[in-house]
Scaffold this active site. Structure first.
Site, PDB file in Angstrom:
ATOM      1  N   ALA A 261       6.850   7.538   2.038  1.00 52.11           N
ATOM      2  CA  ALA A 261       7.640   6.806   3.026  1.00 52.11           C
ATOM      3  C   ALA A 261       8.302   5.613   2.336  1.00 52.11           C
ATOM      4  O   ALA A 261       7.955   5.270   1.200  1.00 52.11           O
ATOM      5  CB  ALA A 261       6.746   6.320   4.162  1.00 52.11           C
ATOM      6  N   LYS A 262       9.249   5.017   2.975  1.00 49.27           N
ATOM      7  CA  LYS A 262       9.857   3.784   2.464  1.00 49.27           C
ATOM      8  C   LYS A 262      10.602   3.124   3.607  1.00 49.27           C
ATOM      9  O   LYS A 262      11.004   3.797   4.567  1.00 49.27           O
ATOM     10  CB  LYS A 262      10.848   4.122   1.340  1.00 49.27           C
ATOM     11  CG  LYS A 262      11.082   2.981   0.383  1.00 49.27           C
ATOM     12  CD  LYS A 262       9.974   2.883  -0.644  1.00 49.27           C
ATOM     13  CE  LYS A 262      10.184   1.711  -1.575  1.00 49.27           C
ATOM     14  NZ  LYS A 262       9.204   1.753  -2.680  1.00 49.27           N
ATOM     15  N   GLY A 263      10.791   1.807   3.486  1.00 48.04           N
ATOM     16  CA  GLY A 263      11.519   1.101   4.532  1.00 48.04           C
ATOM     17  C   GLY A 263      12.347  -0.022   3.941  1.00 48.04           C
ATOM     18  O   GLY A 263      12.180  -0.391   2.772  1.00 48.04           O
TER      19      GLY A 263
END
Ligand code: NAD
Length: 440
Positions: A129-131
């Site tokens: 995941a990444k944000g």
């Protein structure tokens, strides 16, 4: 129900899909395209079954949120925030949050997929995941930054969680930001949830050794590479691009191992000393002056020249796309240890391979950080904390084992370390999908 292992007659194989749909890499400086070019290559070599190929190409979830923030002067500004979960078949999504003006959905998608492959290379039970939030944190006050972090977290409250998606620090976010995320999430849940983020302050459930973990992992991988190539440690010359968390710790630990750090750089410029730079001295200079520029223990050189120095080991630990098809042929290092994410473009890969450069790919080289993040999450869930020696020993055995896992795929399939790392990780993710079956 279809078994993803067996394609029905007439269904195209992944090789055929890739063969027909693969565009030439349009913009290899676009991190999502660069990542997909590597994934496609691994999928083709593995002859991945077509359903899985399509599933692994598409991020599971892409969320865009508007993040209203009351500025100190009373005006409301609305920022754009992203969170992408690429694949969560092996466990909760794991990946950092960036606060930067250059954040784009494409970049976040690439970084999320890299996290999937990275967690699988070191075989820890996380997905990718990444944000990010598009903002310039340098013009925000501390209280504005806190409101931005809390509102971004609240907007993603049903995405985040120790069982579902666990953020961590990345560009321009740090322990303090993680503390705000943990607090906001915990206030909504009505109890303290330490395992919702990693990279927290030690006092509130962080892990010893987390700050140094990425640089330490780079050093463990570099030592394994030198041993594999029959090169000595003592006197081996190293250049390090980027002198932040990853680069400075890698430089410090490589120096302790007897290697000679002849060049270092940060965004203010690069410096060189043929006899070696004393890393603690350079760190002291940074502590006092913030940037390397003017450091008296070495001579200033052009920033780009650092990459092309006559050294044995090059550690790009700053930015994406540092090594491109333009400068790759001038690189003299025998080993490149990719501390940064995506420092080498696919075009440069080919040139480096022809020159016989041994590249330790990012998804292996810098996986020390996520490995100790995993240790932090394990400690939070157990409510029992390890001493630093235990953290470092366990990190060492995971990076060493992963290095040799990748090396053995490379020798079995006669491919370079990057392709081998992708083949290993894509196959590990695919294996879990096959066991779980396709809910399609
Ligand atoms: P950081 O902000 O602590 O340090 C970055 C360093 O690079 C700074 O010294 C900065 O001045 C320098 N820099 C920026 N632009 C440069 C340029 N053009 N030339 C030379 N130096 C330049 O960041 P970090 O945490 O060390 O991360 C560096 C890279 O490593 C990023 O790609 C990041 O995604 C990756 N990474 C970090 C971690 C981690 O745990 N921190 C884990 C995995 C990967």
């Amino acid at each position: 129900m279809t078994d993803t292992n067996t394609s029905a007659a007439g269904v195209r194989t992944a090789r055929e899909i890739i063969g027909r749909s693969k565009d030439p890499v349009l913009d290899e400086n676009n991190p999502f395209e660069a990542m997909m070019a590597r994934f496609d290559h691994a999928a083709e070599l593995l002859d991945l079954d077509p359903g899985l190929y399509k599933v692994l190409r598409a991020p599971e979830k892409q969320v865009i949120v508007a993040v209203p923030v009351m500025r100190d002067a009373g005006e409301v500004e609305v920022f754009t925030g992203y969170r992408v979960l690429h694949n969560t078949s092996r466990g909760p999504g794991k990946g950092g949050i960036r606060f930067d003006l250059n954040v784009t959905l494409d970049e976040v998608k690439a970084l999320a997929a890299w996290m999937t492959w990275k967690c699988a290379v070191v075989n820890i039970p996380f997905g990718g995941a990444k944000g990010g939030v598009v903002c310039d944190p340098s013009v925000l006050s501390i209280s504005e930054l806190e409101r931005l972090t809390r509102r971004y977290t609240a907007s993603l409250i049903e995405i985040f969680g120790p069982e579902s998606d666990i953020p961590a620090p990345d560009v321009n976010t740090n322990e303090r930001v993680m503390a705000w995320i943990m607090d906001t999430f915990s206030m909504h849940k009505r109890h303290a949830v330490t395992g919702v983020v990693t990279g927290k302050p030690i006092e509130m459930g962080g892990s010893l050794g987390r700050r140094e973990a990425t640089g330490r992992g780079c050093v463990i991988a570099t030592k394994e590479a030198l041993r594999h190539l029959g090169l000595p440690m003592r006197g081996t010359k190293v250049a390090v691009q980027g002198f932040g968390n990853v680069g400075s710790v890698a430089a410090q630990l490589l120096e302790q191992e007897g290697l000679t750090i002849v060049a270092i750089s940060d965004k203010s410029g690069a410096v060189y000393n043929a006899n070696g730079i004393y890393i603690n001295d350079a760190l002291q200079w940074i502590h006092e002056h913030r940037f390397l520029i003017g450091y008296p223990g070495a001579d200033a050189i052009a920033a780009d020249d650092l990459l092309e120095l006559d050294v044995d080991v090059l550690v790009p630990a700053a930015v994406e796309n540092a090594i491109t098809r333009k400068n790759a042929s001038r690189i003299k290092a025998r080993v490149i240890c990719e501390g940064a994410n995506g420092p080498t473009t696919p075009g440069a890969d080919r040139v480096l391979e022809e020159q016989g450069v041994f590249v330790i790919p990012d998804i292996l080289a810098n996986a020390g950080g996520v490995t100790v993040s995993y240790f932090e999450w394990v400690q939070d869930r157990a409510g029992y904390f390890w001493d630093e020696a235990t953290v470092n020993d366990r990190l060492q055995s995971i990076i060493q084992r992963s290095f040799h896992d990748v090396l053995s795929v490379a020798s079995r399939h006669q491919v370079n370390m990057r392709t081998a790392a992708y083949m290993l990780s894509v196959e590990r993710v695919a294996a879990v999908h096959r066991l779980r079956g396709m809910y399609a």
